[in-house]
Scaffold this active site. Sequence first.
Site, PDB file in Angstrom:
ATOM      1  N   HIS A  47     -13.093   2.536   0.558  1.00 24.98           N
ATOM      2  CA  HIS A  47     -12.454   1.606   1.266  1.00 24.98           C
ATOM      3  C   HIS A  47     -13.073   0.785   0.595  1.00 24.98           C
ATOM      4  O   HIS A  47     -14.037  -0.558   1.145  1.00 24.98           O
ATOM      5  CB  HIS A  47     -13.188   2.233   2.401  1.00 24.98           C
ATOM      6  CG  HIS A  47     -12.683   3.275   3.483  1.00 24.98           C
ATOM      7  ND1 HIS A  47     -13.449   4.240   3.347  1.00 24.98           N
ATOM      8  CD2 HIS A  47     -11.663   3.432   3.868  1.00 24.98           C
ATOM      9  CE1 HIS A  47     -13.102   5.032   4.447  1.00 24.98           C
ATOM     10  NE2 HIS A  47     -11.357   4.249   3.788  1.00 24.98           N
TER      11      HIS A  47
ATOM     12  N   GLY B 144     -11.056   7.770   8.611  1.00 30.54           N
ATOM     13  CA  GLY B 144     -10.967   7.706   6.922  1.00 30.54           C
ATOM     14  C   GLY B 144     -12.655   6.900   7.577  1.00 30.54           C
ATOM     15  O   GLY B 144     -12.756   6.012   7.555  1.00 30.54           O
TER      16      GLY B 144
ATOM     17  N   GLU C 254      -8.137  -6.029   4.428  1.00 27.85           N
ATOM     18  CA  GLU C 254      -7.857  -5.472   3.363  1.00 27.85           C
ATOM     19  C   GLU C 254      -6.617  -6.287   2.558  1.00 27.85           C
ATOM     20  O   GLU C 254      -6.506  -6.362   1.322  1.00 27.85           O
ATOM     21  CB  GLU C 254      -7.498  -4.095   3.365  1.00 27.85           C
ATOM     22  CG  GLU C 254      -9.122  -3.114   3.253  1.00 27.85           C
ATOM     23  CD  GLU C 254      -9.305  -1.464   3.712  1.00 27.85           C
ATOM     24  OE1 GLU C 254      -8.653  -1.013   2.900  1.00 27.85           O
ATOM     25  OE2 GLU C 254      -8.310  -1.167   4.847  1.00 27.85           O
TER      26      GLU C 254
ATOM     27  N   ASN D 216       1.187  -1.333  -0.173  1.00 22.28           N
ATOM     28  CA  ASN D 216       0.533  -0.123  -0.046  1.00 22.28           C
ATOM     29  C   ASN D 216       0.922   1.397  -0.240  1.00 22.28           C
ATOM     30  O   ASN D 216       1.233   1.708   0.895  1.00 22.28           O
ATOM     31  CB  ASN D 216      -0.972   0.266   1.858  1.00 22.28           C
ATOM     32  CG  ASN D 216      -2.110   1.408   1.309  1.00 22.28           C
ATOM     33  OD1 ASN D 216      -1.400   1.697   0.555  1.00 22.28           O
ATOM     34  ND2 ASN D 216      -2.573   1.150   2.204  1.00 22.28           N
TER      35      ASN D 216
ATOM     36  N   ARG E 215      -2.814  -2.647  -3.496  1.00 21.67           N
ATOM     37  CA  ARG E 215      -3.778  -1.001  -3.550  1.00 21.67           C
ATOM     38  C   ARG E 215      -3.558  -0.096  -4.333  1.00 21.67           C
ATOM     39  O   ARG E 215      -2.817   0.393  -3.829  1.00 21.67           O
ATOM     40  CB  ARG E 215      -3.884  -1.251  -1.726  1.00 21.67           C
ATOM     41  CG  ARG E 215      -4.771   0.054  -1.921  1.00 21.67           C
ATOM     42  CD  ARG E 215      -5.401   0.219   0.016  1.00 21.67           C
ATOM     43  NE  ARG E 215      -6.719   0.588   0.532  1.00 21.67           N
ATOM     44  CZ  ARG E 215      -6.910   1.782   1.161  1.00 21.67           C
ATOM     45  NH1 ARG E 215      -6.270   1.317   2.412  1.00 21.67           N
ATOM     46  NH2 ARG E 215      -8.017   2.498   1.316  1.00 21.67           N
TER      47      ARG E 215
ATOM     48  N   ARG F  37     -11.489  15.215   8.341  1.00 25.41           N
ATOM     49  CA  ARG F  37     -11.910  15.611   6.380  1.00 25.41           C
ATOM     50  C   ARG F  37     -13.437  15.821   7.338  1.00 25.41           C
ATOM     51  O   ARG F  37     -14.019  15.292   8.175  1.00 25.41           O
ATOM     52  CB  ARG F  37     -12.217  14.272   5.445  1.00 25.41           C
ATOM     53  CG  ARG F  37     -10.912  14.256   4.856  1.00 25.41           C
ATOM     54  CD  ARG F  37     -10.598  13.250   4.433  1.00 25.41           C
ATOM     55  NE  ARG F  37     -10.497  11.923   4.856  1.00 25.41           N
ATOM     56  CZ  ARG F  37      -9.560  10.253   3.911  1.00 25.41           C
ATOM     57  NH1 ARG F  37     -11.022  10.406   3.366  1.00 25.41           N
ATOM     58  NH2 ARG F  37      -9.286   9.983   5.099  1.00 25.41           N
TER      59      ARG F  37
ATOM     60  N   GLY G 289     -10.872   1.404  12.803  1.00 24.26           N
ATOM     61  CA  GLY G 289     -10.783   1.504  14.355  1.00 24.26           C
ATOM     62  C   GLY G 289     -11.285   1.348  15.248  1.00 24.26           C
ATOM     63  O   GLY G 289     -11.808   0.974  15.999  1.00 24.26           O
ATOM     64  N   VAL G 290     -12.347   2.720  15.105  1.00 27.19           N
ATOM     65  CA  VAL G 290     -13.731   3.195  16.029  1.00 27.19           C
ATOM     66  C   VAL G 290     -14.903   1.932  15.934  1.00 27.19           C
ATOM     67  O   VAL G 290     -15.411   1.606  17.244  1.00 27.19           O
ATOM     68  CB  VAL G 290     -14.051   4.290  15.270  1.00 27.19           C
ATOM     69  CG1 VAL G 290     -15.500   4.525  15.835  1.00 27.19           C
ATOM     70  CG2 VAL G 290     -13.173   5.299  15.612  1.00 27.19           C
ATOM     71  N   GLY G 291     -15.361   1.338  14.714  1.00 28.56           N
ATOM     72  CA  GLY G 291     -16.247   0.901  14.178  1.00 28.56           C
ATOM     73  C   GLY G 291     -15.641  -0.379  15.415  1.00 28.56           C
ATOM     74  O   GLY G 291     -16.563  -1.063  15.104  1.00 28.56           O
TER      75      GLY G 291
HETATM   76  P1  AMP Z   1      -8.308   3.619  11.367  1.00 29.51           P
HETATM   77  O1  AMP Z   1      -7.943   4.229  10.422  1.00 29.51           O
HETATM   78  O2  AMP Z   1      -9.411   2.603  10.757  1.00 29.51           O
HETATM   79  O3  AMP Z   1      -6.749   2.774  11.757  1.00 29.51           O
HETATM   80  O4  AMP Z   1      -9.111   4.118  12.420  1.00 29.51           O
HETATM   81  C1  AMP Z   1      -8.075   5.027  13.982  1.00 29.51           C
HETATM   82  C2  AMP Z   1      -9.179   5.501  14.194  1.00 29.51           C
HETATM   83  O5  AMP Z   1      -9.656   4.238  15.519  1.00 29.51           O
HETATM   84  C3  AMP Z   1      -8.871   6.943  15.536  1.00 29.51           C
HETATM   85  O6  AMP Z   1      -9.538   7.888  15.686  1.00 29.51           O
HETATM   86  C4  AMP Z   1      -8.503   5.950  16.835  1.00 29.51           C
HETATM   87  O7  AMP Z   1      -8.540   6.758  17.834  1.00 29.51           O
HETATM   88  C5  AMP Z   1      -9.714   4.907  16.664  1.00 29.51           C
HETATM   89  N1  AMP Z   1      -9.866   3.587  18.007  1.00 29.51           N
HETATM   90  C6  AMP Z   1      -9.052   3.007  17.966  1.00 29.51           C
HETATM   91  N2  AMP Z   1      -8.826   2.011  18.922  1.00 29.51           N
HETATM   92  C7  AMP Z   1     -10.422   2.924  19.536  1.00 29.51           C
HETATM   93  C8  AMP Z   1     -11.422   2.982  20.641  1.00 29.51           C
HETATM   94  N3  AMP Z   1     -11.049   1.470  21.621  1.00 29.51           N
HETATM   95  N4  AMP Z   1     -12.385   3.534  21.035  1.00 29.51           N
HETATM   96  C9  AMP Z   1     -12.824   4.788  20.059  1.00 29.51           C
HETATM   97  N5  AMP Z   1     -11.619   4.401  18.769  1.00 29.51           N
HETATM   98  C10 AMP Z   1     -10.638   4.041  18.650  1.00 29.51           C
END
Ligand code: AMP
Length: 400
Positions: free
Chosen positions: A182, A213, A385, A7, A93, A242, A332-334
């Site tokens: 995505h 994102g 991914e 990537n 990617r 964003r 990350g958040v999900g």
């Molecule tokens: P990603 O772009 O998929 O790597 O996601 C990054 C985001 O996931 C960041 O904003 C992190 O703060 C969030 N994240 C990681 N762990 C947690 C958590 N335990 N609770 C809430 N958000 C999280």
Amino acid sequence: MKILVINAGSSSLKYQLIDMDGEVLLAKGLCERIGIDGKFTYKPLVEGKQKIDAVDVAMPTHAEAIQAVLDALVDPANGVVTSMDEIDAVGHRILHGGAKFTESCLVNDACIEAIRACIPLGPLHNPANLMGIEACTKCMPGKPQVAVFDTAFHMTMPPEAYIYAIPYEYYERDDVRRYGFHGTSHRYVSARCIDLLGNPAHSRIICCHLGNGSSLSACVDGKCVDTTMGLGPLAGVPMGTRCGDIDATIMEYLMGKYGYDIKTMMNILNKKSGVLGLSGVSSDFRDIEAAAQEGNKRARLALDKFYYEVRKDIGAYAAAMGGVDAIVFTAGVGENGGHDRAAICKGLEFLGVKIDPERNKVRGGENLISADDSAVKVFVIATNEELMIARDTKAIVEAL
Ligand code: AMP
């Protein structure tokens, strides 16, 4: 078969080496500050092998970065393969495939030209993705390479979902339309969800890829029928930095008032907006949540805005599909934010969504988090991914 997944960004390059016999991750890592002062990270996942953490390695171009990756992978002490011959193919990617690429393809002259033709649509990413391909061609001549597009999964959208209500000539002549991003993640988690549902003949799934994102997709029978990102990855729900969907009038107003040129304006919308811009705290949801808990009102507003927009899009997609059978949270958040998932689903009871608070404590994996009497099944499914890219690469290379 062992596949190297790349990537490539403009100054960074993430990589994974996956053994497709059992789909085992052998090593992963990151080249950062390419063209600046080169930092190299290597994490072997094989017993007894040592990792390398952000060490200085000269990487004036992506070619030196790829060479550093190969050197680490075949290193006699800490490598995970004995020679480069063991690496069968490379999967890349690629951000933007325009409307031309509806699936992954073998990298050849025509494919490279088509990726180049999409540079105006993906001006930040496609040139960097091409540098990754060129670097692999240089360091591994003759090795088959496959391009996997972030946009491809969304190419099944019907015209009413992908067209913008601006003069039609901009679609016909200039390819202005919704593309979505995505796609590899949405494809992976929607397919996993269909499996978890027991492979029903008919399925309506809403995938929420919520990370730095974020985007949502609506998938009927495994095919995307709508998604929140647009011509570029700025559209949809608010993100880390964003803005997501805004009224274009805002741009005219601020550019007129402050004399911003379009570059400055776009930088504000891409880098200084979203939950960072609203909270003034951070783009990281963990920081914002901590600030909100300490009483920071703007942090609270940033979170509430994010939850509101995601919830609203879930409702919109349920309407678009005439109902919803399952909702998936990923990225990350999900995957990690139980709080966030609960807050998003609060108010969706009318759709038949009922979260089980105990089940919702999970992180990652593949987990049902809805209650047994929830009409809509809600899952957390960790996205992968890289594995999807490796699978596509394997399938295309095996068919050669
Ligand atoms: P990603 O772009 O998929 O790597 O996601 C990054 C985001 O996931 C960041 O904003 C992190 O703060 C969030 N994240 C990681 N762990 C947690 C958590 N335990 N609770 C809430 N958000 C999280």
